[in-house]
Design a protein around this motif. Sequence first.
Motif, short mmCIF file in Angstrom:
data_model
loop_
_atom_site.label_atom_id
_atom_site.label_comp_id
_atom_site.label_asym_id
_atom_site.label_seq_id
_atom_site.Cartn_x
_atom_site.Cartn_y
_atom_site.Cartn_z
N TYR A 28 1.14 -1.54 -0.02
CA TYR A 28 -0.08 -0.04 0.12
C TYR A 28 0.68 1.42 -0.16
O TYR A 28 1.76 1.09 0.51
N ASP A 29 0.11 2.30 -0.90
CA ASP A 29 0.61 3.99 -0.72
C ASP A 29 0.33 4.05 -0.15
O ASP A 29 -0.33 5.25 -0.91
N TYR A 30 1.14 5.29 0.73
CA TYR A 30 0.54 5.95 2.04
C TYR A 30 0.03 7.03 0.96
O TYR A 30 -0.31 8.10 1.75
N ASP A 31 1.28 7.83 -0.22
CA ASP A 31 1.18 9.23 -0.75
C ASP A 31 -0.23 9.03 -1.97
O ASP A 31 -0.57 10.11 -1.68
N THR A 32 -0.56 8.12 -2.77
CA THR A 32 -1.38 7.93 -3.41
C THR A 32 -2.37 7.58 -3.00
O THR A 32 -3.43 7.82 -3.09
N GLY A 33 -2.75 6.10 -1.06
CA GLY A 33 -3.39 5.81 -1.63
C GLY A 33 -3.97 4.48 -2.01
O GLY A 33 -5.21 4.25 -2.00
N LEU A 34 -3.24 4.00 -3.26
CA LEU A 34 -3.23 2.80 -3.70
C LEU A 34 -2.72 1.58 -3.81
O LEU A 34 -1.58 2.13 -3.07
N PHE A 35 -2.81 0.68 -3.97
CA PHE A 35 -2.33 -0.37 -3.95
C PHE A 35 -1.13 -0.60 -5.25
O PHE A 35 -1.70 -0.52 -6.04
N TYR A 36 -0.29 -1.19 -4.89
CA TYR A 36 0.22 -1.91 -6.36
C TYR A 36 1.00 -3.46 -6.04
O TYR A 36 1.60 -3.66 -4.68
N SER A 37 1.18 -4.05 -6.82
CA SER A 37 1.46 -5.25 -7.31
C SER A 37 3.10 -5.34 -7.32
O SER A 37 3.25 -3.83 -7.48
N GLN A 38 3.69 -6.73 -6.68
CA GLN A 38 5.03 -6.30 -7.26
C GLN A 38 5.48 -6.14 -8.70
O GLN A 38 6.93 -6.07 -8.71
N GLN A 39 4.36 -6.18 -9.57
CA GLN A 39 4.26 -5.68 -11.07
C GLN A 39 4.33 -4.87 -11.34
O GLN A 39 4.75 -4.13 -12.36
N GLU A 40 4.47 -3.24 -10.07
CA GLU A 40 4.04 -2.11 -10.24
C GLU A 40 2.84 -2.03 -10.68
O GLU A 40 2.86 -1.16 -11.34
N ARG A 41 2.06 -2.32 -10.86
CA ARG A 41 0.04 -2.41 -11.01
C ARG A 41 -0.64 -1.80 -9.97
O ARG A 41 -0.31 -1.72 -9.11
N ALA A 42 -0.97 -0.70 -10.49
CA ALA A 42 -2.14 -0.37 -9.43
C ALA A 42 -3.14 -1.54 -9.27
O ALA A 42 -3.80 -1.51 -10.80
N LYS A 43 -3.92 -1.81 -8.27
CA LYS A 43 -4.90 -2.74 -8.40
C LYS A 43 -6.26 -2.08 -7.53
O LYS A 43 -5.84 -0.99 -7.28
N PHE A 44 -7.12 -2.68 -8.05
CA PHE A 44 -8.73 -2.24 -7.58
C PHE A 44 -9.23 -3.66 -7.36
O PHE A 44 -9.01 -4.71 -7.88
#
Length: 529
Positions: free
Chosen positions: A412-428
């Motif tokens: 989880y990336d606190y700065d954006t509030g998004l979650f990124y997989s190890q492949q650096e994809r934002a996930k929803f």
Amino acid sequence: MTKLDSANTEKALLFRELQTHLRDRWQNIDLSDQGDSDILIIPSVTLDQRELLKVEGVHNYEERHLFSLIRLRNPRTRLIYVTSEPLHPSIIDYYLQLLPGIPFSHARDRLLLFATYDASARPLTEKILERPRLIERIRQALRREKSYMVCYNCTPLERELSLQLGIPLLGSDPDLSYWGTKSGSRQIFAECNIPHPDGSELVWNVDDLALVTVQLWERQPDLQRIVIKLNDGFSGEGNALLDLQPLQKVENSDRVKAILNSFTALRFQSVDETWENFSKRIFELGAIAEAFIEGEVKRSPSVQARITPKGEVEIISTHDQILGGPDGQIFLGCRFPADETYRLNLQDLGIKIGKSLAEKGALDKFGVDFVAVERGTNESPKWDLFAIEINLRRGGTTHPFMTLKLLTNGSYDYDTGLFYSQQERAKFYKATDNLQKSRYRGLLPNDLMDIIALNRLHFDSGTETGTLFHMMGCLSQFGKLGLTSIGNSPEQAEEIYQTVINALDQETEGNNNSWGLPPTNPISWHGGI
């Protein structure tokens, strides 16, 4: 001090001493792919049992923690999972096939399953405590110096089991449970200067409830509705709505009497609730009156966080909750993440509340529910946030997020509030515990596996998209199922979710009561927990 008080004090001290070991083990707990741990999962829903009877298939909620089996991808992790009744083998196989690079047999050897063989409507932990031989088998299976225990929520029952097993419980001391009630939440919001609805003090009888309701109305004369809440209710099931419009012409001196009479006409969020039962619960659980937040456009976001054994507060996620019921107060599911216009604000408020809870001694995961009201324009939306309640438990938004985290091994990336997989994809994702239709009744777990395979509904580890199902044991009797649909955009997650529903509907076309099962509502308004 009585002997009972002395014994309880001694237990509390021993419990806290056990929990101090979590600080030494935290790195192993936090780094799930590298640690060497035995994890005991006790998925007991230890809430008020009479309130739980309003939730169909509640005993199958013990399956929601099965996402924990994905932790077995760490070849040094051992997991012990206890349920009221044995789990169907195909359900276990379904989760173990999600472990990339780990031989099935290796993972299965590190998984121990225990059951009480007791389907009674009581908390699982209570059933375990009644079975000393089962406790001894669990104790023998654990490496106690490397073990910790995880529960849905922590009560004196879970504390007692922790003490009997001699392993720490990753959760808040039951003595702190007040801070997860409606009145306790309001106290913390006030201490933290966080906006929240005006409301009453905690009361324990109907007459006092009428009095504080009138006092709230007098403070806020423009109120249209007031929510009456059982202090220890959950997921909106313990809420009732009082319409003030019919009482506008009542003289001030007659308002208490008028409110008392109006209680019999409360609009309950649970379809099975009655004033006769609700009023009895006030004497047992306490109740508050709270201003209903009006607004043409409203949402119900939430923030999830955890307090580490070292006292640090970390944001885990934010969600927009999916609500239903007569007045939109019943939790049905969620979308991750929360809307970008307010999710960073949610994080800031969650940190404030978490610090207050940490100072009081709370531990592990908690969530805070809000109401968001749109005040701006379509071109420039602005949202006002009002804190509603704190949940000191692993609630309905915990397992879908942990499912995403464990499946993708991301962060989880606190700065954006998004979650990124190890492949650096934002996930929803979009998730629910409450996909329920009468046409699904009679489907066995193996039938669901056939539908998943035929329609390719499984999670694809290559694209990191797809659906993970849970509560599969609830399907046959109640036609109820849980799922988390993961995509690379909110639109894709929604599309995947709808694809699942379409496939299930197509596969069960014409099945409404074709087995001679008793009729049920097409969609149930019983919420989740």
